[in-house]
Design an enzyme around this catalytic site. Sequence first.
Site, PDB file in Angstrom:
ATOM      1  N   GLY A  10      68.017  42.385 -18.532  1.00  6.87           N
ATOM      2  CA  GLY A  10      66.687  42.759 -18.064  1.00  6.87           C
ATOM      3  C   GLY A  10      66.210  44.086 -18.661  1.00  6.87           C
ATOM      4  N   TYR A  11      65.073  44.506 -18.176  1.00  4.77           N
ATOM      5  CA  TYR A  11      64.400  45.691 -18.741  1.00  4.77           C
ATOM      6  C   TYR A  11      65.283  46.943 -18.646  1.00  4.77           C
ATOM      7  N   SER A  34      67.071  34.585 -15.374  1.00  3.09           N
ATOM      8  CA  SER A  34      65.921  34.072 -14.623  1.00  3.09           C
ATOM      9  C   SER A  34      64.675  34.902 -14.925  1.00  3.09           C
ATOM     10  N   ASP A  58      75.127  33.087 -12.087  1.00  3.31           N
ATOM     11  CA  ASP A  58      74.234  33.449 -10.995  1.00  3.31           C
ATOM     12  C   ASP A  58      75.069  34.112  -9.898  1.00  3.31           C
ATOM     13  N   SER A 124      65.410  51.760  -5.154  1.00 11.73           N
ATOM     14  CA  SER A 124      64.020  51.980  -5.552  1.00 11.73           C
ATOM     15  C   SER A 124      63.363  52.993  -4.627  1.00 11.73           C
ATOM     16  N   TYR A 148      60.733  42.707  -0.543  1.00 12.58           N
ATOM     17  CA  TYR A 148      61.498  43.302  -1.650  1.00 12.58           C
ATOM     18  C   TYR A 148      62.095  44.641  -1.203  1.00 12.58           C
ATOM     19  N   LYS A 152      66.167  46.094  -0.615  1.00 10.01           N
ATOM     20  CA  LYS A 152      66.775  47.327  -1.163  1.00 10.01           C
ATOM     21  C   LYS A 152      67.328  48.192  -0.036  1.00 10.01           C
ATOM     22  N   LEU A 199      51.484  48.707 -13.731  1.00  8.08           N
ATOM     23  CA  LEU A 199      50.400  49.352 -14.483  1.00  8.08           C
ATOM     24  C   LEU A 199      50.659  49.422 -15.986  1.00  8.08           C
ATOM     25  N   ARG A 230      51.685  58.327  -9.321  1.00  9.58           N
ATOM     26  CA  ARG A 230      53.077  57.865  -9.325  1.00  9.58           C
ATOM     27  C   ARG A 230      53.916  58.738 -10.261  1.00  9.58           C
ATOM     28  N   GLY A 293      49.021  47.240   0.449  1.00 10.93           N
ATOM     29  CA  GLY A 293      50.379  47.785   0.472  1.00 10.93           C
ATOM     30  C   GLY A 293      50.569  49.026  -0.388  1.00 10.93           C
ATOM     31  N   ASP A 294      49.571  49.376  -1.235  1.00 15.26           N
ATOM     32  CA  ASP A 294      49.705  50.565  -2.086  1.00 15.26           C
ATOM     33  C   ASP A 294      49.543  51.851  -1.279  1.00 15.26           C
TER      34      ASP A 294
HETATM   35  P1  NAD Z   1      64.492  42.727 -14.664  1.00  9.57           P
HETATM   36  O1  NAD Z   1      63.949  41.550 -13.941  1.00  9.57           O
HETATM   37  O2  NAD Z   1      64.015  42.988 -16.025  1.00  9.57           O
HETATM   38  O3  NAD Z   1      66.098  42.638 -14.693  1.00  9.57           O
HETATM   39  C1  NAD Z   1      66.842  42.045 -13.665  1.00  9.57           C
HETATM   40  C2  NAD Z   1      67.839  41.093 -14.318  1.00  9.57           C
HETATM   41  O4  NAD Z   1      68.623  40.468 -13.305  1.00  9.57           O
HETATM   42  C3  NAD Z   1      67.155  39.974 -15.109  1.00  9.57           C
HETATM   43  O5  NAD Z   1      67.754  39.886 -16.385  1.00  9.57           O
HETATM   44  C4  NAD Z   1      67.420  38.720 -14.274  1.00  9.57           C
HETATM   45  O6  NAD Z   1      67.509  37.561 -15.080  1.00  9.57           O
HETATM   46  C5  NAD Z   1      68.733  39.088 -13.603  1.00  9.57           C
HETATM   47  N1  NAD Z   1      68.988  38.407 -12.328  1.00  9.57           N
HETATM   48  C6  NAD Z   1      68.174  38.337 -11.235  1.00  9.57           C
HETATM   49  N2  NAD Z   1      68.769  37.643 -10.262  1.00  9.57           N
HETATM   50  C7  NAD Z   1      69.984  37.248 -10.718  1.00  9.57           C
HETATM   51  C8  NAD Z   1      71.056  36.501 -10.167  1.00  9.57           C
HETATM   52  N3  NAD Z   1      70.997  35.966  -8.947  1.00  9.57           N
HETATM   53  N4  NAD Z   1      72.150  36.292 -10.938  1.00  9.57           N
HETATM   54  C9  NAD Z   1      72.224  36.782 -12.191  1.00  9.57           C
HETATM   55  N5  NAD Z   1      71.235  37.508 -12.758  1.00  9.57           N
HETATM   56  C10 NAD Z   1      70.131  37.741 -12.040  1.00  9.57           C
HETATM   57  O7  NAD Z   1      64.263  43.993 -13.728  1.00  9.57           O
HETATM   58  P2  NAD Z   1      64.459  45.549 -14.064  1.00  9.57           P
HETATM   59  O8  NAD Z   1      63.126  46.171 -14.072  1.00  9.57           O
HETATM   60  O9  NAD Z   1      65.361  45.727 -15.206  1.00  9.57           O
HETATM   61  O10 NAD Z   1      65.165  46.000 -12.702  1.00  9.57           O
HETATM   62  C11 NAD Z   1      66.569  46.165 -12.616  1.00  9.57           C
HETATM   63  C12 NAD Z   1      66.910  46.602 -11.210  1.00  9.57           C
HETATM   64  O11 NAD Z   1      66.219  47.810 -10.906  1.00  9.57           O
HETATM   65  C13 NAD Z   1      66.514  45.609 -10.106  1.00  9.57           C
HETATM   66  O12 NAD Z   1      67.525  45.642  -9.128  1.00  9.57           O
HETATM   67  C14 NAD Z   1      65.222  46.169  -9.583  1.00  9.57           C
HETATM   68  O13 NAD Z   1      64.999  45.803  -8.254  1.00  9.57           O
HETATM   69  C15 NAD Z   1      65.486  47.661  -9.706  1.00  9.57           C
HETATM   70  N6  NAD Z   1      64.243  48.479  -9.800  1.00  9.57           N
HETATM   71  C16 NAD Z   1      63.318  48.193 -10.762  1.00  9.57           C
HETATM   72  C17 NAD Z   1      62.157  48.948 -10.835  1.00  9.57           C
HETATM   73  C18 NAD Z   1      61.082  48.642 -11.844  1.00  9.57           C
HETATM   74  O14 NAD Z   1      59.930  49.033 -11.624  1.00  9.57           O
HETATM   75  N7  NAD Z   1      61.385  47.991 -12.956  1.00  9.57           N
HETATM   76  C19 NAD Z   1      61.964  50.024  -9.948  1.00  9.57           C
HETATM   77  C20 NAD Z   1      62.941  50.288  -8.987  1.00  9.57           C
HETATM   78  C21 NAD Z   1      64.092  49.504  -8.929  1.00  9.57           C
HETATM   79  C1  WQD Z   2      51.251  52.019 -10.213  1.00 11.37           C
HETATM   80  C2  WQD Z   2      49.840  52.495  -9.888  1.00 11.37           C
HETATM   81  C3  WQD Z   2      48.586  50.906  -8.588  1.00 11.37           C
HETATM   82  C4  WQD Z   2      48.455  47.824 -11.724  1.00 11.37           C
HETATM   83  C5  WQD Z   2      56.044  49.099  -8.015  1.00 11.37           C
HETATM   84  C6  WQD Z   2      56.847  48.625  -6.840  1.00 11.37           C
HETATM   85  C7  WQD Z   2      58.004  49.542  -6.596  1.00 11.37           C
HETATM   86  C8  WQD Z   2      58.833  49.727  -7.876  1.00 11.37           C
HETATM   87  C9  WQD Z   2      57.983  50.106  -9.040  1.00 11.37           C
HETATM   88  C10 WQD Z   2      60.655  48.161  -7.957  1.00 11.37           C
HETATM   89  C11 WQD Z   2      49.407  52.182  -8.454  1.00 11.37           C
HETATM   90  C12 WQD Z   2      47.961  51.085  -9.952  1.00 11.37           C
HETATM   91  C13 WQD Z   2      48.685  48.977 -11.003  1.00 11.37           C
HETATM   92  C14 WQD Z   2      47.118  47.520 -12.130  1.00 11.37           C
HETATM   93  C15 WQD Z   2      46.389  49.551 -11.072  1.00 11.37           C
HETATM   94  N1  WQD Z   2      59.473  48.502  -8.263  1.00 11.37           N
HETATM   95  N2  WQD Z   2      47.667  49.835 -10.684  1.00 11.37           N
HETATM   96  N3  WQD Z   2      46.142  48.422 -11.776  1.00 11.37           N
HETATM   97  O1  WQD Z   2      53.183  49.908  -7.089  1.00 11.37           O
HETATM   98  O2  WQD Z   2      53.955  52.242  -7.733  1.00 11.37           O
HETATM   99  O3  WQD Z   2      55.545  50.402  -7.728  1.00 11.37           O
HETATM  100  O4  WQD Z   2      56.891  49.171  -9.172  1.00 11.37           O
HETATM  101  O5  WQD Z   2      61.411  48.699  -7.206  1.00 11.37           O
HETATM  102  O6  WQD Z   2      58.762  48.966  -5.574  1.00 11.37           O
HETATM  103  O7  WQD Z   2      56.007  48.585  -5.697  1.00 11.37           O
HETATM  104  O8  WQD Z   2      53.850  50.447  -9.491  1.00 11.37           O
HETATM  105  O9  WQD Z   2      52.948  49.948 -11.710  1.00 11.37           O
HETATM  106  O10 WQD Z   2      52.419  48.382  -9.792  1.00 11.37           O
HETATM  107  O11 WQD Z   2      51.379  50.654  -9.837  1.00 11.37           O
HETATM  108  O12 WQD Z   2      45.452  50.324 -10.793  1.00 11.37           O
HETATM  109  O13 WQD Z   2      46.848  46.491 -12.744  1.00 11.37           O
HETATM  110  O14 WQD Z   2      48.920  51.783 -10.727  1.00 11.37           O
HETATM  111  O15 WQD Z   2      47.598  50.770  -7.598  1.00 11.37           O
HETATM  112  O16 WQD Z   2      48.593  53.251  -8.034  1.00 11.37           O
HETATM  113  P1  WQD Z   2      54.038  50.769  -7.905  1.00 11.37           P
HETATM  114  P2  WQD Z   2      52.666  49.773 -10.266  1.00 11.37           P
END
Ligand code: NAD
Ligand code: WQD
Length: 346
Positions: A10-11, A34, A58, A124, A148, A152, A199, A230, A293-294
């Site tokens: 993933g990312y 997935s 999985d 998160s 979600y 966490k 965003l 943010r 929810g924002d």
């Molecule tokens: P992502 O979706 O790019 O990566 C998650 C990976 O987990 C994917 O490759 C997906 O295929 C895999 N995966 C999901 N469920 C699975 C399962 N049951 N078995 C095996 N593989 C599985 O997401 P990301 O942005 O890289 O996020 C990574 C972690 O960081 C996640 O736990 C996410 O909740 C957390 N997180 C992400 C953000 C964000 O904004 N990107 C912010 C805070 C926390």
């Molecule tokens: C950022 C800002 C939006 C999209 C989310 C999850 C959080 C975490 C990170 C996983 C906000 C505004 C957004 C758009 C917009 N993920 N926006 N137009 O909501 O801070 O956090 O991702 O853990 O749990 O909630 O991130 O990038 O969605 O939004 O104006 O098309 O951009 O309102 O102010 P957020 P975001």
Amino acid sequence: MRILVTGGAGYIGSHTCIELIEAGHEIIVADNFSNSSPESLKRVSELTGKIFPVIELDFRNRNEIEALFKQFDIQGVIHFAALKAVGESVTHSLLYYQNNLISLLNLLDVMDDYQVRNIVFSSSATVYGAEGTSPLKETDQTGAVNPYGSTKLMAERIIKDLATSSERWRAVILRYFNPVGAHESGRIGEDPNGIPNNLMPYISQVATGKRAVLSVFGSDYPTRDGTGIRDYIHVTDLATGHVKALDYMLKNKGAHAFNLGTGKGFSVLEMVAAFEKASGRKVPYRFTDRRAGDIAVCYADPTKAEKELGWKTVKTIDDMCRDTWRWQRHNPDGYQQPAEVHKTER
Ligand code: NAD
Ligand code: WQD
């Protein structure tokens, strides 16, 4: 260390794989793809010159995890694997609880059986809920505002309770703020399915012309320009935080939570302006209603990570926009077709 990276395709996982390899760790990646493509891991190998095992599994299936621990001598785990789309978690809450919590419980159970009691967990900033005042500290009150976020918060609780139950567990819980950006090579980056929820990917798809206009969710927040603020953090800075977390974990028993953020907030309009500067493209936008929810403002107090992990961010907003743009421009359709890669035979 020999580290199992769950969700490593993933990312954030793929960027962390690079930093782990560069820091001298051995990695084993397990993912069900997935929400990702094995192509990201092929590119991690290209960038690092290292081939590593990639296992398709999985984490909801305990037997598959058990087979993995039998096959490899794993010493620690970084657990990224989870579903992360807030809106989808509201409409498909059971899927989120199953995927994020059953997976964690299975993983911890097998880790316990195999006496691998070292885990770094992806949490998160969402665990601070809606009421907190920024800058947010690890000791601030927590709360969940969507399924979600609940997964966490519950996951953190499970890990903390486990660490309380036995001194043999070591856990680092990392609370990410808003990860953005891409590897500076432009070879790996964020590849959301369909219409981006977040965003930065949305802005970058508007800049390439893939989407016509950015909807700015709300113009009447009590912030300097009325739009949400943010704490955007470069994914490479976030990745190095995991390397530091592993070092910390080896030296400290118990479960410890850390904010990973810059400590600075940027508004939506400031992000648009920074992206326009980095890309030289216009990003047309229009104001729409607030998104349900924002919250108005969310940024970290990163002092604890700085003091105890010896980690702090080095990348600027301009770096985040430049690297996102490089990735987006060179990979307008993301990873496209999943590649045939070196998936390890079982
Ligand atoms: P992502 O979706 O790019 O990566 C998650 C990976 O987990 C994917 O490759 C997906 O295929 C895999 N995966 C999901 N469920 C699975 C399962 N049951 N078995 C095996 N593989 C599985 O997401 P990301 O942005 O890289 O996020 C990574 C972690 O960081 C996640 O736990 C996410 O909740 C957390 N997180 C992400 C953000 C964000 O904004 N990107 C912010 C805070 C926390
Ligand atoms: C950022 C800002 C939006 C999209 C989310 C999850 C959080 C975490 C990170 C996983 C906000 C505004 C957004 C758009 C917009 N993920 N926006 N137009 O909501 O801070 O956090 O991702 O853990 O749990 O909630 O991130 O990038 O969605 O939004 O104006 O098309 O951009 O309102 O102010 P957020 P975001």
